[in-house]
Design a protein around this motif. Structure first.
Motif, mmCIF file in Angstrom:
data_model
loop_
_atom_site.group_PDB
_atom_site.id
_atom_site.type_symbol
_atom_site.label_atom_id
_atom_site.label_comp_id
_atom_site.label_asym_id
_atom_site.label_seq_id
_atom_site.Cartn_x
_atom_site.Cartn_y
_atom_site.Cartn_z
ATOM 1 N N ASP A 214 -25.853 71.036 -62.011
ATOM 2 C CA ASP A 214 -27.317 71.036 -62.084
ATOM 3 C C ASP A 214 -27.792 71.011 -63.530
ATOM 4 O OD1 ASP A 214 -27.394 71.188 -59.351
ATOM 5 O OD2 ASP A 214 -28.280 73.186 -59.238
ATOM 6 N N ILE A 215 -27.161 71.832 -64.358
ATOM 7 C CA ILE A 215 -27.551 71.912 -65.765
ATOM 8 C C ILE A 215 -27.353 70.570 -66.456
ATOM 9 C CG2 ILE A 215 -26.988 72.980 -67.996
ATOM 10 C CD1 ILE A 215 -26.253 75.528 -66.366
ATOM 11 N N MET A 216 -26.252 69.909 -66.143
ATOM 12 C CA MET A 216 -25.987 68.608 -66.771
ATOM 13 C C MET A 216 -26.945 67.531 -66.266
ATOM 14 S SD MET A 216 -23.792 69.366 -68.965
ATOM 15 C CE MET A 216 -23.152 67.832 -69.614
ATOM 16 N N LEU A 217 -27.370 67.633 -65.007
ATOM 17 C CA LEU A 217 -28.390 66.701 -64.519
ATOM 18 C C LEU A 217 -29.668 66.855 -65.338
ATOM 19 C CD1 LEU A 217 -28.108 66.917 -60.608
ATOM 20 C CD2 LEU A 217 -27.479 64.975 -62.045
ATOM 21 N N ASP A 218 -30.058 68.097 -65.610
ATOM 22 C CA ASP A 218 -31.239 68.348 -66.445
ATOM 23 C C ASP A 218 -31.074 67.738 -67.830
ATOM 24 O OD1 ASP A 218 -33.047 69.871 -64.832
ATOM 25 O OD2 ASP A 218 -31.732 71.602 -65.003
ATOM 26 N N ASP A 222 -31.999 61.012 -70.928
ATOM 27 C CA ASP A 222 -32.310 59.640 -71.312
ATOM 28 C C ASP A 222 -32.752 58.886 -70.060
ATOM 29 O OD1 ASP A 222 -32.695 57.543 -72.994
ATOM 30 O OD2 ASP A 222 -30.598 57.285 -73.566
ATOM 31 N N SER A 223 -33.342 57.724 -70.217
ATOM 32 C CA SER A 223 -33.845 56.991 -69.053
ATOM 33 C C SER A 223 -32.954 55.799 -68.730
ATOM 34 C CB SER A 223 -35.286 56.530 -69.291
ATOM 35 O OG SER A 223 -35.389 55.822 -70.508
ATOM 36 N N ILE A 224 -32.885 55.478 -67.444
ATOM 37 C CA ILE A 224 -32.100 54.352 -66.957
ATOM 38 C C ILE A 224 -32.957 53.530 -65.993
ATOM 39 C CG2 ILE A 224 -29.890 55.555 -67.194
ATOM 40 C CD1 ILE A 224 -29.971 56.042 -64.151
ATOM 41 N N ASP A 225 -32.507 52.317 -65.711
ATOM 42 C CA ASP A 225 -33.205 51.475 -64.743
ATOM 43 C C ASP A 225 -33.098 52.086 -63.352
ATOM 44 O OD1 ASP A 225 -33.852 49.618 -66.695
ATOM 45 O OD2 ASP A 225 -32.070 48.397 -66.335
ATOM 46 N N TYR A 226 -34.250 52.194 -62.673
ATOM 47 C CA TYR A 226 -34.253 52.754 -61.330
ATOM 48 C C TYR A 226 -35.539 52.353 -60.616
ATOM 49 C CZ TYR A 226 -33.700 56.173 -57.557
ATOM 50 O OH TYR A 226 -33.550 56.760 -56.320
ATOM 51 N N LEU A 227 -35.425 51.845 -59.419
ATOM 52 C CA LEU A 227 -36.569 51.462 -58.581
ATOM 53 C C LEU A 227 -37.542 50.530 -59.296
ATOM 54 C CD1 LEU A 227 -37.444 54.873 -56.829
ATOM 55 C CD2 LEU A 227 -36.175 52.938 -55.862
ATOM 56 N N GLY A 228 -37.034 49.648 -60.128
ATOM 57 C CA GLY A 228 -37.892 48.695 -60.817
ATOM 58 C C GLY A 228 -38.609 49.263 -62.020
ATOM 59 N N GLY A 229 -38.164 50.433 -62.484
ATOM 60 C CA GLY A 229 -38.768 51.038 -63.670
ATOM 61 C C GLY A 229 -37.713 51.773 -64.466
ATOM 62 N N ARG A 230 -38.140 52.739 -65.256
ATOM 63 C CA ARG A 230 -37.223 53.577 -66.036
ATOM 64 C C ARG A 230 -37.397 55.017 -65.579
ATOM 65 N NH1 ARG A 230 -33.202 51.439 -68.814
ATOM 66 N NH2 ARG A 230 -33.416 52.920 -70.552
ATOM 67 N N ALA A 231 -36.278 55.688 -65.317
ATOM 68 C CA ALA A 231 -36.329 57.046 -64.773
ATOM 69 C C ALA A 231 -35.384 57.958 -65.537
ATOM 70 C CB ALA A 231 -35.953 57.030 -63.295
ATOM 71 N N HIS A 232 -35.682 59.254 -65.499
ATOM 72 C CA HIS A 232 -34.805 60.295 -66.041
ATOM 73 C C HIS A 232 -33.421 60.109 -65.425
ATOM 74 C CE1 HIS A 232 -32.987 64.305 -66.271
ATOM 75 N NE2 HIS A 232 -33.914 64.677 -67.153
ATOM 76 N N GLN A 233 -32.411 59.944 -66.270
ATOM 77 C CA GLN A 233 -31.089 59.574 -65.799
ATOM 78 C C GLN A 233 -30.511 60.562 -64.783
ATOM 79 O OE1 GLN A 233 -28.098 59.443 -68.857
ATOM 80 N NE2 GLN A 233 -26.574 58.460 -67.552
ATOM 81 N N GLY A 234 -30.503 61.848 -65.126
ATOM 82 C CA GLY A 234 -29.904 62.832 -64.241
ATOM 83 C C GLY A 234 -30.610 62.913 -62.902
ATOM 84 N N MET A 235 -31.933 62.865 -62.921
ATOM 85 C CA MET A 235 -32.677 62.973 -61.672
ATOM 86 C C MET A 235 -32.549 61.715 -60.822
ATOM 87 S SD MET A 235 -36.019 65.179 -62.796
ATOM 88 C CE MET A 235 -35.817 66.667 -63.810
#
Length: 477
Positions: A214-218, A222-235
């Motif tokens: 969980d801590i590492m997900l937090d 950084d952001s990655i490509d997700y659902l046609g946009g950019r999202a928090h990588q861990g989440m």
């Protein structure tokens, strides 16, 4: 024996190396890379030049020892970034920014249109939010007293949320050693008496044993490509894993109970994941068209941005405790805060003058007819001294070098509990207004404690009885 550097650095290096060795799949190197990028961004804004031996952050060949060494250089940045050789306490600089943020927010934070003025409506809204906070907390409490047998845990959760054991459909608890397989603890529960199907996503687990996953997900911020946009990588990683586990049983529940509504609820880490899961359910049309879907996210940070504004659906409700500063935390806002501190330091103000500015009454507190306290700028003080120059320096910092992410959803409620057991509720319902909140790391009194579970528990202490979720339907259009 110490290797010649300060013992603190030796300990840091040992801990990081051990974490990397024991948990090679949890992305310790990625966290070091992000810290390195922050250091580089700070270096670019001043005369400080990064060490020549600094490796490119994309170099995947960096070995364990070199990777750990990089983060240790961060502790030397303060020394290398000296502007005039004089020490200025960061807490004083942050104090100046705290006062400036109050007047920067004048244009949206205290305008009459953001307040929910009707007392009865406020009470109904708080009862809904309070009910589901206590629901979420009861599941988290069962996990704290976690039984060794899943059957005992299932019974504890069923008792906590007042359902039969067989109505706890899925319990997903996996402290994965590989980050790509991890997600926060999650539970799918059906309530036949209320005609609700509730998917609960817990926050970062710290008790009885902290979840490193969980801590590492937090920390994978950084952001990655997700659902046609950019999202928090861990989440985004966690959301994908939740969808894989929960999609089929959730669809089955909806097919068998077509008149039941679905709620996806979460807190902190779980709140951000809940929002992304809800977006995935909507965009992928994974639920029957007639199913009513709601998302209640407590203390969710900025986690997504796209050129298409599909990520602001009205059925995603964000709930923020009044001074919850961590709800504005992102890699962008953290780095921007560091850059703003450096911008103020570049003015080379004397410590005496900084303390004098702190003591000046830049902000005037007013109380409106509803009893809400407002903080407005004192123009006479702003025109004097260095305040305008400091404000100009702070506002000159626009970019952080990282993606600027937004708060997800079309309805955000900032809730404050008053001494008379009434509530002040600010309602933000457009992306442009929410960006006023998500564009900076907000410095507030109690910014940490208001985010903690006990902060939200205190907020909803005497609420939740006889809730009627239909009060939220008024905000769906």
């Amino acid at each position: 024996m110490c290797c010649g550097c300060r013992c603190g650095k030796c300990c840091e290096k040992t801990v990081l190396a051990l974490m990397q060795k024991l948990n090679p799949g949890l992305g310790v190197k990625e966290i070091v890379r992000l810290l390195n990028l922050i250091r580089k961004r700070l270096a670019e804004e001043g005369n400080y030049q990064p060490p020549k031996q600094l490796k490119d952050e994309k170099d995947s060949s960096t070995d364990e020892e070199d990777c750990v060494d990089e983060v240790l250089k961060l502790s030397e940045v303060a020394d290398d970034l000296k502007l005039d050789g004089k020490w200025r306490p960061m807490v004083v600089t942050l104090g100046l920014m705290y006062k400036l943020q109050k007047i920067q927010d004048d244009s949206w934070y205290d305008v009459e249109s953001v307040f929910i003025s009707d007392k009865e409506r406020r009470r109904h809204i708080v009862d809904v939010f309070g009910f589901f906070w206590k629901y979420l907390f009861s599941i988290s409490y069962a996990l704290v007293l976690r039984k060794t047998e899943s059957k005992k845990l299932q019974k504890a959760i069923a008792d906590g949320v007042d359902v039969k054991e067989e109505d706890v459909i899925v319990m997903h608890m996996k402290d994965a050693k590989n980050l790509q397989e991890h997600a926060p603890d999650s539970f799918l529960i059906i309530h036949h008496d209320r005609k609700e199907i509730v998917l609960t996503l817990c926050g970062t687990k710290l008790t009885p044993t902290p979840s490193l996953g969980d801590i590492m997900l937090d920390l994978h911020a950084d952001s990655i490509d997700y659902l046609g946009g950019r999202a928090h990588q861990g989440m985004a990683i966690a959301a994908e894993n939740i969808i894989k586990v929960m999609e089929e049983p959730l669809q089955k529940c909806c097919r068998e109970n077509p008149d039941y509504r679905v709620l996806v609820i979460g807190y902190s880490l779980g709140a951000g994941v809940a929002q992304l899961v809800t977006l995935a359910l909507i965009k992928g049309k994974k639920l029957p068209e007639e199913t009513k879907l709601y998302c209640l996210a407590y203390g969710a940070p900025p986690i997504f941005r796209s050129s298409e504004e599909f990520y602001s659906p009205k059925n995603i409700f964000s709930i923020v405790h009044h001074n919850d500063g961590l709800a504005t935390f992102s890699l962008h806002t953290l780095t921007k805060l560091f850059l703003q501190v450096r911008a103020i330091d570049s003015l080379k103000l004397s410590r005496r003058n900084m303390v004098k500015l702190l003591r000046s009454k830049l902000v005037i507190e007013q109380t409106d007819s509803s009893g809400a306290r407002k903080h407005v700028c004192n123009p006479e003080v702003l025109e004097k001294g260095e305040w305008k120059t400091i404000l100009s320096k702070v506002e000159s910092v626009k970019s952080s070098g990282f993606d600027e992410l937004d708060m997800v959803g079309g309805n955000l409620f900032m809730v404050k509990r008053c001494e008379d057991e009434d509530y002040v509720i600010r309602h933000l319902n457009s992306l442009s207004v929410m960006r006023n909140l998500s564009s900076n790391l907000k410095l507030r009194s109690d910014c940490f404690s208001d985010h903690m579970p006990w902060g939200y528990t205190g907020l909803f202490k005497e609420s939740g009885e006889g809730y009627d979720i239909s009060v939220l339907d008024e905000y769906l259009n």
